[in-house]
Design a protein around this motif. Structure first.
Motif, short mmCIF file in Angstrom:
data_model
loop_
_atom_site.label_atom_id
_atom_site.label_comp_id
_atom_site.label_asym_id
_atom_site.label_seq_id
_atom_site.Cartn_x
_atom_site.Cartn_y
_atom_site.Cartn_z
N ALA A 188 3.65 0.51 5.30
CA ALA A 188 3.26 1.28 4.12
C ALA A 188 4.41 2.16 3.67
O ALA A 188 5.34 2.46 4.44
CB ALA A 188 2.03 2.14 4.43
N THR A 189 4.35 2.57 2.42
CA THR A 189 5.33 3.48 1.84
C THR A 189 4.64 4.79 1.53
O THR A 189 3.60 4.80 0.86
CB THR A 189 5.93 2.88 0.55
OG1 THR A 189 6.48 1.59 0.85
CG2 THR A 189 7.03 3.78 -0.01
N VAL A 190 5.20 5.90 2.04
CA VAL A 190 4.63 7.22 1.82
C VAL A 190 5.52 8.00 0.86
O VAL A 190 6.71 8.18 1.12
CB VAL A 190 4.48 7.99 3.14
CG1 VAL A 190 3.94 9.40 2.88
CG2 VAL A 190 3.56 7.24 4.11
N PHE A 191 4.95 8.42 -0.25
CA PHE A 191 5.67 9.26 -1.21
C PHE A 191 5.33 10.71 -0.88
O PHE A 191 4.22 11.17 -1.10
CB PHE A 191 5.28 8.89 -2.64
CG PHE A 191 5.86 7.57 -3.06
CD1 PHE A 191 7.09 7.50 -3.69
CD2 PHE A 191 5.17 6.39 -2.80
CE1 PHE A 191 7.63 6.28 -4.06
CE2 PHE A 191 5.71 5.16 -3.16
CZ PHE A 191 6.94 5.10 -3.80
N MET A 192 6.32 11.43 -0.33
CA MET A 192 6.09 12.72 0.29
C MET A 192 6.70 13.85 -0.54
O MET A 192 7.86 13.77 -0.95
CB MET A 192 6.70 12.72 1.70
CG MET A 192 6.35 13.90 2.57
SD MET A 192 7.12 13.73 4.23
CE MET A 192 6.22 12.31 4.89
N THR A 193 5.92 14.89 -0.79
CA THR A 193 6.49 16.06 -1.45
C THR A 193 7.28 16.87 -0.42
O THR A 193 6.95 16.88 0.78
CB THR A 193 5.40 16.95 -2.07
OG1 THR A 193 4.56 17.48 -1.04
CG2 THR A 193 4.57 16.19 -3.09
N GLY A 194 8.29 17.56 -0.91
CA GLY A 194 9.06 18.42 -0.02
C GLY A 194 8.20 19.49 0.61
O GLY A 194 8.37 19.86 1.78
N LEU A 231 0.85 -1.18 0.00
CA LEU A 231 0.00 0.00 0.00
C LEU A 231 0.89 1.23 0.00
O LEU A 231 1.80 1.36 0.83
CB LEU A 231 -0.91 0.03 1.23
CG LEU A 231 -1.88 -1.15 1.40
CD1 LEU A 231 -2.79 -0.90 2.61
CD2 LEU A 231 -2.71 -1.38 0.14
N THR A 232 0.66 2.14 -0.94
CA THR A 232 1.46 3.36 -1.01
C THR A 232 0.53 4.57 -0.94
O THR A 232 -0.61 4.53 -1.43
CB THR A 232 2.28 3.43 -2.32
OG1 THR A 232 1.42 3.62 -3.44
CG2 THR A 232 3.10 2.15 -2.51
N GLY A 251 9.00 9.41 9.52
CA GLY A 251 10.35 9.04 9.13
C GLY A 251 11.07 8.20 10.16
O GLY A 251 12.01 7.47 9.83
N HIS A 252 10.66 8.31 11.42
CA HIS A 252 11.28 7.54 12.49
C HIS A 252 10.46 6.32 12.89
O HIS A 252 10.86 5.57 13.78
CB HIS A 252 11.51 8.43 13.72
CG HIS A 252 12.64 9.39 13.56
ND1 HIS A 252 13.92 9.12 14.01
CD2 HIS A 252 12.70 10.61 12.98
CE1 HIS A 252 14.71 10.14 13.72
NE2 HIS A 252 14.00 11.06 13.09
N ASP A 253 9.34 6.12 12.23
CA ASP A 253 8.46 5.00 12.57
C ASP A 253 8.81 3.80 11.69
O ASP A 253 8.69 3.87 10.47
CB ASP A 253 7.01 5.42 12.32
CG ASP A 253 6.00 4.42 12.86
OD1 ASP A 253 6.30 3.21 12.89
OD2 ASP A 253 4.88 4.85 13.22
N PRO A 254 9.24 2.68 12.28
CA PRO A 254 9.64 1.52 11.47
C PRO A 254 8.50 0.91 10.66
O PRO A 254 8.75 0.12 9.76
CB PRO A 254 10.17 0.53 12.51
CG PRO A 254 9.55 0.94 13.80
CD PRO A 254 9.41 2.44 13.72
N GLN A 255 7.27 1.29 10.96
CA GLN A 255 6.15 0.76 10.18
C GLN A 255 6.06 1.41 8.80
O GLN A 255 5.44 0.86 7.90
CB GLN A 255 4.84 1.00 10.94
CG GLN A 255 3.61 0.37 10.30
CD GLN A 255 2.39 0.47 11.20
OE1 GLN A 255 2.47 0.36 12.42
NE2 GLN A 255 1.23 0.71 10.60
N PHE A 256 6.72 2.56 8.65
CA PHE A 256 6.63 3.30 7.40
C PHE A 256 8.00 3.49 6.77
O PHE A 256 9.03 3.46 7.45
CB PHE A 256 5.99 4.67 7.63
CG PHE A 256 4.60 4.61 8.17
CD1 PHE A 256 3.52 4.46 7.32
CD2 PHE A 256 4.37 4.69 9.55
CE1 PHE A 256 2.23 4.39 7.83
CE2 PHE A 256 3.08 4.62 10.06
CZ PHE A 256 2.00 4.47 9.20
#
Length: 284
Positions: free
Chosen positions: A111-117, A75-76, A131-136
């Motif tokens: 899950a993978t989050v594709f994040m805009t700057g 899931l992204t 960014g610090h959560d191992p689930q993501f």
């Protein structure tokens, strides 16, 4: 933001499992200093898998994992925000979606989050937490969600000579927000790309990540219809595209609460994109 119907703009195919914004869109903006390489140089950080460059050194494109290695699905979620949406965010419009993150936590779904700057700049506390959560895992979705081709859902476009700088600026913004190791994966805004865009990003060491299942959550109001579309489309190795933007995809948390238990009943295991890319690289 991905509309309900997938736009197909790729002009090169890279194999069975490969298909393949002062940002670039800020007029007169000074060219930002080059960002550090996408992958941390820390010896303790495991290097995420990437795909080998395509023909002529083009940036490789990943759509889904192997179909024959078990029922896995990724899931992204695209955290979209353009530079000109800052005033709307300041006025209270939510381009984040805490309810979605809460649902994923409750269901224990990686899950993978594709994040805009620009999203990371607007929501640094949330960006750092994810960014610090191992689930993501966090990957690059451009700086301000400007398109890398013409005629991409009405988005402003990034000129070819600014595409690389746009991706680098996004990595800089992610790190400044506190994301320690953003992955060397990039998702084109709107999913729109062509050979020129793939060529412009060659040498960055990134893998462009697309999808094979469009959820249709963008601007949707019927969560059941979105869930049905996901469930009908998922196959072993699938990558599902959804959104982490409450104002434009408000049904997504409900969709996740429906889809995850059903796919688990069907025998699916949820993984991050990095796992699917690793499996693809090992079985090419």
């Amino acid at each position: 933001m991905i509309p309900r119907v997938r736009r197909i703009t790729a002009v090169c195919a890279l194999g069975a499992t490969l298909a393949a914004c002062g940002t670039a869109g800020t007029p007169g903006g000074a060219r930002p200093a080059p960002a550090r390489p996408p992958v941390s140089a820390s010896p303790s950080a495991a290097r995420p898998p990437v795909l080998a460059p395509g023909p002529g050194g083009l940036t490789p494109v990943f759509e889904h994992g192997p179909r024959t290695l078990g029922k896995t699905v990724a899931l992204t979620f695209d955290a979209d925000m353009t530079a000109d949406q800052g005033p709307r965010a300041a006025a209270g419009e939510h381009f984040d979606n805490p309810d979605l993150i809460g649902a994923l936590h409750a269901l224990k779904v990686p899950a993978t989050v594709f994040m805009t700057g620009r999203w990371a700049e607007q929501y640094p506390v949330e960006a750092r937490s994810l960014g610090h959560d191992p689930q993501f895992e966090i990957a690059n979705h451009s700086y301000s969600h400007y398109a890398f081709t013409e005629n991409c859902y009405g988005l402003p476009t990034v000129s070819a000579d600014r595409m690389r700088a746009d991706v680098e600026r996004a990595y800089t913004s992610l790190r400044r927000a506190g994301v320690p190791n953003p992955l060397p994966y990039f998702r084109f805004p709107g999913g729109c790309y062509d050979r020129q865009a793939l060529r412009a990003l060659s040498g960055l060491g990134v893998t462009a990540v697309q999808w094979d299942v469009v959820s249709g959550d963008a601007f949707a109001t019927d969560a059941d219809a979105v869930a049905r579309q996901v469930l009908e489309g998922v196959k072993p190795g699938s990558v599902v595209v959804m959104h982490c933007t409450h104002s434009a995809a408000p049904t997504t948390p409900e969709v996740v609460r429906t889809v995850v238990p059903e796919l688990r009943k069907r025998g699916y295991r949820f993984v991050k994109v990095s796992e699917l890319i690793g499996e693809t690289g090992r079985h090419r």
